[in-house]
Design an enzyme around this catalytic site. Structure first.
Site, mmCIF file in Angstrom:
data_model
loop_
_atom_site.group_PDB
_atom_site.id
_atom_site.type_symbol
_atom_site.label_atom_id
_atom_site.label_comp_id
_atom_site.label_asym_id
_atom_site.label_seq_id
_atom_site.Cartn_x
_atom_site.Cartn_y
_atom_site.Cartn_z
ATOM 1 C CB SER B 236 -0.894 -0.037 1.232
ATOM 2 O OG SER B 236 -1.900 0.933 1.142
ATOM 3 C CD GLU B 325 -3.303 1.513 -2.223
ATOM 4 O OE1 GLU B 325 -2.190 1.614 -1.634
ATOM 5 O OE2 GLU B 325 -4.199 0.733 -1.861
ATOM 6 C CG ASP B 359 -8.085 4.138 4.100
ATOM 7 O OD1 ASP B 359 -7.980 3.944 2.878
ATOM 8 O OD2 ASP B 359 -7.143 4.523 4.823
#
Lengths: 436, 436
Positions: B236, B325, B359
């Protein structure tokens, strides 16, 4: 053509009947392709030239097609062919332009705006095979949607002919689609060039297009090393559903148009009429003899299958289980079965819709998922040349409203820094409020 | 955090600075995972039980979570947590429901109707990791869009805890998303079960979800054998763009919320203010000490990078080159840079939009392309759980109008059977006309 009776068979027998032959044992193909990839990565254009000499029997100086070559191709193709290419391109454009997606913005809560926007994949590589057939139609199928998507750089690779030229129809199709660069490179070495870049061939972000076993293996290898590719590939295939009233001449012609692709092409007939099987087999035998590619088609037909079912609904169920690349439905009022069709690449409804219509000129794309991949993959569309980016912007009110929810969830997941990214913001807003 | 000055660097130095570390040498991971896959393929549930005993230290009898376990989980989670999960699920639904695509029908020529229709991927497998954090948010990110897509069977696999149970928050999130079946299986063995099927776990058509290096390797291996997966995976990462007016406390908190994911997390700050680098580094040091996952975050930060650029436009260009990302843009009027952002998974605009919002709860999906894959891949959306089928139906008039074009193109490609499939139809229509 072997005949299989669905009715009296067990599930195991049915699964076995629909099982595609295992992909030919790769033997040392994996190692050979890996060697080509490594060689191109290390030595760039020099490696491309040497593989082209070895595999295509041509010594090239310039790898890129020149504007003089494009001009010559334009002159040589003739009016009839150019008009056919233009008409096909126009229909492909009409169908694909309707696919261009619209950005989306949703305020999920007060002060929380989430968006989805589409962006072209910046640099794309388009592979067009040479070999036994020259395929300008594939140029259109890759070239039109990539142009509509707005890709910044579109590079086409195709193997040169023995005299070092590229087929003029391919060049004319590339010109029509305004492809930026065309290179005379084929096979695994072309895929390597697109994946890694060389002095001449630019490295791209995603690689598209069909190819032989070398190309397919090369695409798989660069994909598992992180390059993006359009889809996995297997032999081309058609499943034809025909009822008792279907025209066996049409059915046979459709089966043969698939069989002529290659000896490993998959050809399946599903019908509720045992008599239709006999009629179609007789017609296939008769038409086969007329074909220049008779040997190829005959080899494919040897492994082909006729399945006899009770009803057309059952035929659709068989097709869904098989998930064919092409599905032709030659039954009364074919369109009423549309909703039941769950797994297929492209579907041709009724007696007047041969697969060749979609292969060339109706407007749909002919780059489609084979080998059962239609269960999870789609054929090429404008989407294949785009990616999605999400955006979000929260206002002060937005984070104040949603903050606690985020803190609770981060606490559950024991990700304290995630929670803290919210807490520091809520604290700053509280301080500002107190000051005011 | 190392600081890199963009201005005085060569292209090579810039590329090197943005280069992600090579994925950790897999060593014998490839072979070990291949062994697990083969074992599960051969021995089904027995293999799953034995790997669960070996890797998770639990002897399981039932692999599937029972309805009693779901009921107990529902009771145990508490009102606050349930409401937070429900609110997050509601926002995710609001954003994703707008993504449901519309079928399309285009008459490209008179009598030639081409359609594109969407179908759910029938059976999908959702993987939710266990390990150092339990991730009910990932259940929502996979569960909500798969429900909206209308997938027929949705199976979730997640590793059991040491006492043989599944984390109640995960079960409650699965219940909220109406997941059909949850299995207590993790790691490479879970991916194998979903790819091949066992006595308990159904074989699926596509596998989704993040995981550790074993899961990632297993997904890669089943994908190259033909299973469909959501996207390739790497560590990530976040890239934060901050101008001189950004709040260093917020920037530091955002960098840390990425760093705490794992020691291999990528953290990049790009700013036009050298002073900001100093301020952020001081804040990072201060906040780091407060974190329970301090060691993990510190390890990630050691390899992290600050890049000093001249302008925010240049910062965006750096970000496009890196293709992060997550991209956080903490600059004056961040939204005006939206159109320039070309490569990123998900973008967070302005001071009040921490990555944790996306998230968990704002509505966007958190399963996103890492490792530069954002150049060609998209984050999860409803589309990820759908595929497209094209249909076409030509009328007599349609094939009469388009037939010659198809014949010309088939002739160019020397595919006579393709041409013949049209010719036999045109001949039949001519005969019928003559008779009439």
């Amino acid at each position: 053509m072997r005949t299989f009776f669905w009715k009296n068979s067990t599930d195991e027998q049915r699964q076995a009947a629909l099982k595609r032959p295992a992909q030919a044992n790769k033997g040392d193909l994996t190692a050979k392709v890996a060697e080509i990839l490594a060689e191109v990565k290390a030595n760039g254009d020099t490696a491309l030239r040497s593989f082209t000499a070895k595999f295509d029997n041509v010594e090239l100086t310039a790898l890129e097609v020149s504007s003089a070559e494009f001009a010559a191709a334009k002159k040589s193709v003739g009016v009839g062919a150019r008009e056919a290419l233009e008409r096909a391109a126009a229909n492909i454009e009409k169908f694909h332009v309707a696919q261009i997606p619209v950005n989306q913005s949703v305020e999920t809560e007060s002060g929380v705006v989430c968006e989805r926007q589409f962006r072209p994949v910046s640099r794309v590589g388009l592979y067009v095979p040479g070999g036994s057939a020259c395929l300008p139609s594939t140029v259109l199928m890759l070239g039109v949607p990539s142009r509509l998507a707005g890709c910044e750089l579109r590079v086409l690779c195709t193997p040169p002919r023995k005299d070092g030229s590229v087929d003029p129809f391919i060049l004319e199709a590339a010109r029509l689609c305004r492809i930026d660069k065309v290179f005379k490179v084929g096979g695994a070495q072309a895929i390597a060039a697109l994946a890694y870049g060389t002095e001449s061939v630019p490295k791209v972000d995603k690689i598209f297009g069909p190819g032989n076993s070398w190309v397919t293996e090369a695409k798989e290898q660069v994909a598992s090393a992180g390059a993006a590719i359009d889809m996995p590939a297997g032999p081309s295939e058609v499943l034809v559903i025909a009822d008792a009233n279907a025209n066996p001449v049409f059915v046979a012609a459709d089966l043969l148009s698939q069989a002529e692709h290659g000896p490993d092409s998959q050809v399946v007939l599903v019908t509720d009429s045992e008599e239709m099987v006999t009629k179609v087999q007789a017609e296939v035998a008769a038409q086969l003899k007329q074909l220049p590619r008779e040997t190829i088609a005959a080899a494919a037909l040897e492994k082909s299958l006729s399945i006899v079912v009770n009803t057309i609904a059952e035929a659709i169920a068989v097709s869904n289980q098989y998930a064919p690349e092409h599905l032709i439905v030659q039954v009364d009022q074919a369109a009423r079965y549309k909703d039941r069709i769950l797994n297929a690449g492209s579907v041709f409804l009724g007696p007047w819709s041969p697969e060749s219509a979609g292969d060339y000129a109706s407007g749909t794309n002919h780059v489609l998922p084979t080998y059962g991949f239609a269960r999870a993959y789609s054929g090429l569309s404008v989407d294949s040349f785009l990616k999605q980016i999400t955006f979000q912007e929260l206002t002060e009110k937005g984070i104040q409203g949603l903050g606690e929810t985020i803190e609770i969830l981060a606490t559950i997941e024991r990700l304290d820094a995630h929670r803290n990214a919210v807490s520091v913001r809520l604290a700053a807003l509280n301080q500002a409020k107190e000051k005011a």
